[in-house]
Design a protein around this motif. Structure first.
Motif, PDB file in Angstrom:
ATOM      1  N   ASP A   1       0.839  -1.203   0.000  1.00  0.00           N
ATOM      2  CA  ASP A   1       0.000   0.000   0.000  1.00  0.00           C
ATOM      3  C   ASP A   1       0.878   1.258   0.000  1.00  0.00           C
ATOM      4  O   ASP A   1       2.006   1.256   0.496  1.00  0.00           O
TER       5      ASP A   1
ATOM      6  N   THR B   1      -3.916  -0.261  -2.907  1.00  0.00           N
ATOM      7  CA  THR B   1      -4.608   0.692  -2.035  1.00  0.00           C
ATOM      8  C   THR B   1      -3.693   1.875  -1.744  1.00  0.00           C
ATOM      9  O   THR B   1      -2.505   1.706  -1.480  1.00  0.00           O
TER      10      THR B   1
ATOM     11  N   SER C   1      -8.965   2.857  -3.513  1.00  0.00           N
ATOM     12  CA  SER C   1      -8.546   1.749  -4.394  1.00  0.00           C
ATOM     13  C   SER C   1      -9.303   1.835  -5.712  1.00  0.00           C
ATOM     14  O   SER C   1     -10.380   2.431  -5.797  1.00  0.00           O
TER      15      SER C   1
ATOM     16  N   ARG D   1      -8.987   5.814   2.470  1.00  0.00           N
ATOM     17  CA  ARG D   1      -8.504   4.553   1.918  1.00  0.00           C
ATOM     18  C   ARG D   1      -9.067   4.442   0.505  1.00  0.00           C
ATOM     19  O   ARG D   1     -10.280   4.340   0.315  1.00  0.00           O
TER      20      ARG D   1
ATOM     21  N   TRP E   1      -3.484   5.195   0.786  1.00  0.00           N
ATOM     22  CA  TRP E   1      -3.997   5.877   1.972  1.00  0.00           C
ATOM     23  C   TRP E   1      -3.605   7.340   1.883  1.00  0.00           C
ATOM     24  O   TRP E   1      -2.472   7.668   1.517  1.00  0.00           O
TER      25      TRP E   1
END
Length: 201
Positions: A110, A156, A198, A196, A158
């Motif tokens: 991530d 993903t 994606s 978050r 953040w």
């Protein structure tokens, strides 16, 4: 004393003091809500000279010695506690919450993007991993580019985000690019958000 006794009535002097105390605060607060963030509200009042003068004058105006002494002791205790808390934890605790969430939920590949350098410093204080994992987005266009679908589709990203006045614009940008995202409000003034994000493969 001379200016007070010859030119101002009691009502006029009280109005002058109240304007000196509250008008600058009110203007900055209004601008921060209708324009862009310009303050951390919890700091501004306590930095006002007028506020501290009025608090001191109010304490000294208490005629009963014991009540006056108790009031002064309470003010000193609160001020001392605030100073101690700032010394022990100089950064906002909502950044610590963001780091805790990342530590428990993020995967190995991530990405972490931090909005603005002023947020990167407190994140680094609490972050226990490799500092290179914290990517800086120095502006809104930079943030939009870093959170685009071209970056590792299926992975993903953040985002530590604090611009409450640009939140709707940022989320509209994500929807236009068919991103799936979750927003968490971590508190603070202005509030800190953790996104978050994606994209489908």
């Amino acid at each position: 004393e001379l200016a007070y006794s010859t030119k101002l009535s009691h009502g006029e002097s009280h109005l002058l003091v109240m304007l000196w105390m509250f008008a600058p605060v009110a203007l900055v607060v209004i601008w921060s809500h209708v324009g862009k963030p310009a303050l951390n509200a919890r700091y501004l009042m306590y930095c006002s000279l007028a506020f501290n003068i009025l608090v001191g004058a109010g304490a000294m105006a208490i005629r009963h010695n014991m009540l006056r002494n108790l009031s002064i002791a309470a003010l000193l205790a609160l001020s001392g506690y605030q100073s101690l808390a700032m010394t022990r934890t100089p950064m906002r605790p909502d950044y610590a919450t963001a780091v805790q969430i990342l530590a428990h939920e993020m995967e190995r590949h991530d990405r972490i993007v931090v909005m603005k350098g002023l947020n990167l410093m407190p994140m680094r204080q609490y972050w226990r991993g490799d500092d290179s994992r914290l990517e800086l987005a120095g502006s809104e266009p930079d943030l939009f580019e870093k959170t685009g679908a071209s970056h590792d589709p299926g992975a993903t990203t953040w985002v530590v985000f604090w611009r409450w006045d640009r939140r709707d614009e940022f989320e509209a940008h994500l929807r236009e690019r068919t991103a799936q995202f979750e927003r968490r409000v971590l508190g603070g003034m202005p509030p800190l958000y953790l996104y978050r994000i994606s994209y489908k493969d």
